[in-house]
Design an enzyme around this catalytic site. Structure first.
Site, PDB file in Angstrom:
ATOM      1  N   ASP A  94       0.869  -1.241  -0.063  1.00 51.01           N
ATOM      2  CA  ASP A  94       0.051  -0.028   0.007  1.00 51.01           C
ATOM      3  C   ASP A  94       0.823   1.074  -0.082  1.00 51.01           C
ATOM      4  OD1 ASP A  94       0.822   0.489   2.477  1.00 51.01           O
ATOM      5  OD2 ASP A  94      -1.080  -0.296   3.324  1.00 51.01           O
ATOM      6  N   SER A  95       0.264   2.460  -0.292  1.00 53.31           N
ATOM      7  CA  SER A  95       1.000   3.524  -0.491  1.00 53.31           C
ATOM      8  C   SER A  95       1.546   4.304   0.894  1.00 53.31           C
ATOM      9  CB  SER A  95       0.355   4.600  -1.191  1.00 53.31           C
ATOM     10  OG  SER A  95      -0.876   5.036  -0.443  1.00 53.31           O
ATOM     11  N   GLY A  96       1.046   3.882   2.018  1.00 56.46           N
ATOM     12  CA  GLY A  96       1.177   4.511   3.300  1.00 56.46           C
ATOM     13  C   GLY A  96       0.197   5.843   3.511  1.00 56.46           C
ATOM     14  N   GLY A  97      -0.440   6.082   2.457  1.00 53.39           N
ATOM     15  CA  GLY A  97      -1.262   7.049   2.796  1.00 53.39           C
ATOM     16  C   GLY A  97      -2.342   6.818   3.758  1.00 53.39           C
ATOM     17  N   PHE A  98      -2.918   5.592   4.157  1.00 54.61           N
ATOM     18  CA  PHE A  98      -4.018   5.432   5.077  1.00 54.61           C
ATOM     19  C   PHE A  98      -3.241   5.470   6.516  1.00 54.61           C
ATOM     20  CE2 PHE A  98      -6.178   2.743   8.215  1.00 54.61           C
ATOM     21  CZ  PHE A  98      -7.313   3.045   8.282  1.00 54.61           C
ATOM     22  N   ASP A 148      -2.881   8.276  -2.028  1.00 51.87           N
ATOM     23  CA  ASP A 148      -4.229   8.919  -1.865  1.00 51.87           C
ATOM     24  C   ASP A 148      -4.375   9.235  -0.449  1.00 51.87           C
ATOM     25  OD1 ASP A 148      -4.430   6.401  -0.838  1.00 51.87           O
ATOM     26  OD2 ASP A 148      -6.444   6.241  -0.723  1.00 51.87           O
ATOM     27  N   GLN A 191     -11.724   7.288  -4.465  1.00 50.49           N
ATOM     28  CA  GLN A 191     -12.235   7.584  -3.091  1.00 50.49           C
ATOM     29  C   GLN A 191     -13.809   8.283  -3.295  1.00 50.49           C
ATOM     30  OE1 GLN A 191     -11.374   7.122  -0.312  1.00 50.49           O
ATOM     31  NE2 GLN A 191      -9.139   6.358  -0.428  1.00 50.49           N
ATOM     32  N   ASP A 268      -8.062  -7.474   1.608  1.00 51.99           N
ATOM     33  CA  ASP A 268      -7.091  -7.562   2.770  1.00 51.99           C
ATOM     34  C   ASP A 268      -7.601  -6.901   3.891  1.00 51.99           C
ATOM     35  OD1 ASP A 268      -5.230  -4.950   3.555  1.00 51.99           O
ATOM     36  OD2 ASP A 268      -6.472  -4.415   2.134  1.00 51.99           O
ATOM     37  N   CYS A 306     -12.268 -28.105  10.643  1.00 51.85           N
ATOM     38  CA  CYS A 306     -11.073 -27.463   9.638  1.00 51.85           C
ATOM     39  C   CYS A 306      -9.972 -28.433   9.645  1.00 51.85           C
ATOM     40  CB  CYS A 306     -10.734 -26.102  10.640  1.00 51.85           C
ATOM     41  SG  CYS A 306      -9.353 -25.347  10.230  1.00 51.85           S
ATOM     42  N   CYS A 308      -6.761 -27.425   9.300  1.00 43.31           N
ATOM     43  CA  CYS A 308      -5.366 -26.722   9.282  1.00 43.31           C
ATOM     44  C   CYS A 308      -4.524 -27.513  10.509  1.00 43.31           C
ATOM     45  CB  CYS A 308      -5.629 -25.474   9.595  1.00 43.31           C
ATOM     46  SG  CYS A 308      -6.156 -24.944  11.313  1.00 43.31           S
ATOM     47  N   CYS A 311      -5.842 -27.167  13.874  1.00 44.99           N
ATOM     48  CA  CYS A 311      -6.662 -28.072  14.165  1.00 44.99           C
ATOM     49  C   CYS A 311      -6.538 -29.471  14.370  1.00 44.99           C
ATOM     50  CB  CYS A 311      -8.054 -27.718  13.558  1.00 44.99           C
ATOM     51  SG  CYS A 311      -8.749 -26.291  13.962  1.00 44.99           S
ATOM     52  N   HIS A 337      -4.626 -20.498  12.412  1.00 45.63           N
ATOM     53  CA  HIS A 337      -6.207 -21.257  12.186  1.00 45.63           C
ATOM     54  C   HIS A 337      -6.779 -19.865  11.358  1.00 45.63           C
ATOM     55  CE1 HIS A 337     -10.057 -22.659  12.832  1.00 45.63           C
ATOM     56  NE2 HIS A 337     -10.348 -21.634  13.170  1.00 45.63           N
TER      57      HIS A 337
END
Length: 378
Positions: A94-98, A148, A191, A268, A306, A308, A311, A337
């Site tokens: 990601d761009s770091g904006g958030f 952004d 946006q 994500d 499950c 995994c 489990c 898990h």
């Protein structure tokens, strides 16, 4: 040839959801997909080998955090982020904006970029579209995100309009300063807050710039789920059908399914790893707080359905004991898990699309998970 391309395999007849593949320099991503978040070049407590065991096709890392520590120049000298963290599958940064806009009092926005203070050292730093591209080019991720401005929720119409128009200008600067377009794909971010006219404006401006993929930002920031779905209903159709569509910051099981039904390809979220550290796990029958006393002598797996690693080998009682004793292995087991649960959920979603039964799958999953249209279970 473009660094990243989208291949549509099938459209679900029940819902219109898309089954596809995103082709990248480090491999193919089967979509719709969930991307585990490796903020600081690691998915917390997980090794790259374990992520491969659970068949994670792509992971996400964070420009802001890697800029602060260890620094993008060090990662560049290491041969890029893939070599630095020993991960040979696709990476999205990601761009770091958030993160910068989340600092509130610690940052100052201008047309040029954002001046902020490091949350680690307090040092004054500056992040601009050009700097975000420089950092991500050095990291060498397969997919980069444009810098952004992510408005808070709620925000009034005038602020969101000003914000999206700045995001468009910054997107143009990102394209101009992107140094490796043949090796790394740069996605634009739509946006516009919770306003339909602004989302349309943002989508029109960004699609005219012909990015190889598009994200929808500014959602999952505190608004009701119903409002998020409403925004998706009118925003997703505005995005090109032949390119990947990414919904940022979404990772609850219900939102993954609902987003997929609306045409989203990539998701994500830190949710599965964050709640795992607090002793909360996702199971086929709903949310479970494994720290609760009732699991002290429960020797069954976290989820009987499950398969995994967790489990298959460890009991609820043992995992509860580890968490109560502050043993790191307990967090590793709950994290493994939860990530496996969401990756397996997306595999089942892809199969349901393939068989034209995603609506039926959604209804069955919600019933078993104990959810309805007004609750997510988280």
């Amino acid at each position: 040839m473009a660094a990243v391309t989208y291949e549509l395999i099938k459209t679900c007849k029940q819902t219109g959801a898309r089954l596809g593949r995103v082709h990248t320099p480090h491999g193919v991503i089967e979509t719709p997909t969930f991307m585990p978040v490796g903020t600081q070049a690691t998915v917390k407590t997980m090794s790259p080998e374990e992520l491969k065991q659970m068949d994670a096709h792509i992971i996400l890392s964070n420009t802001y955090h890697l800029f602060l520590r260890p620094g993008h120049e060090i990662i560049k000298r290491a041969g890029g982020l893939h070599r630095f963290m020993n991960w040979d599958r696709p990476i999205l940064t990601d761009s770091g904006g958030f993160q910068v806009f989340s600092l509130n009092e610690m940052r100052k926005i201008s047309e040029e970029g954002v001046e902020f203070r490091s949350h680690l050292s307090g040092d004054k730093l500056f992040l601009s579209p050009e700097k975000a591209m420089e950092i991500q080019n050095a990291l060498g991720s397969d997919i980069m995100m444009a810098f952004d401005e992510c408005p808070p929720y709620p925000a009034d119409h005038s602020y969101c309009k000003q914000s999206l128009e700045r995001t468009t200008r910054w997107a143009e600067r990102c394209l101009q300063s992107h140094a490796r377009p043949d090796e790394q794909a740069l996605f634009g971010i739509v946006q516009g807050g919770m306003y339909e006219d602004l989302r349309k404006q943002s989508a029109a401006e960004l699609t005219s710039l012909d990015f190889p993929g598009y994200a929808i930002g500014g959602l999952s920031v505190g608004e009701p789920k119903a409002l998020m779905y409403e925004v998706l209903d009118y925003t997703v159709p505005l995005l090109p059908a032949g390119k990947p569509r990414y919904l940022m910051g979404v990772g609850s099981p219900d939102a993954l399914i609902e987003g997929t039904m609306r045409g989203i390809d990539m998701f994500d979220c830190v949710l599965p790893t964050r709640i795992a550290r607090n002793g909360t796990v996702m199971t086929s029958s709903g949310r479970m707080v494994i720290r609760n006393a009732k699991f002290a002598d429960d020797f069954g797996p976290l989820d009987p359905e499950c398969s995994c690693y967790t489990c298959s080998n460890y009991s609820r009682a043992y995992i509860r004991h580890l968490l109560k004793a502050d043993e790191t292995f307990g967090i590793r087991l709950t994290t493994y898990h939860n990530l496996h649960f969401l990756l397996e959920l997306m595999r089942k979603v892809r199969q349901a699309i393939r068989e034209d039964r995603l609506q039926d799958f959604r209804d069955e999953f919600f019933e078993q998970y104990g959810m309805n249209d007004n609750t997510s279970g988280f």
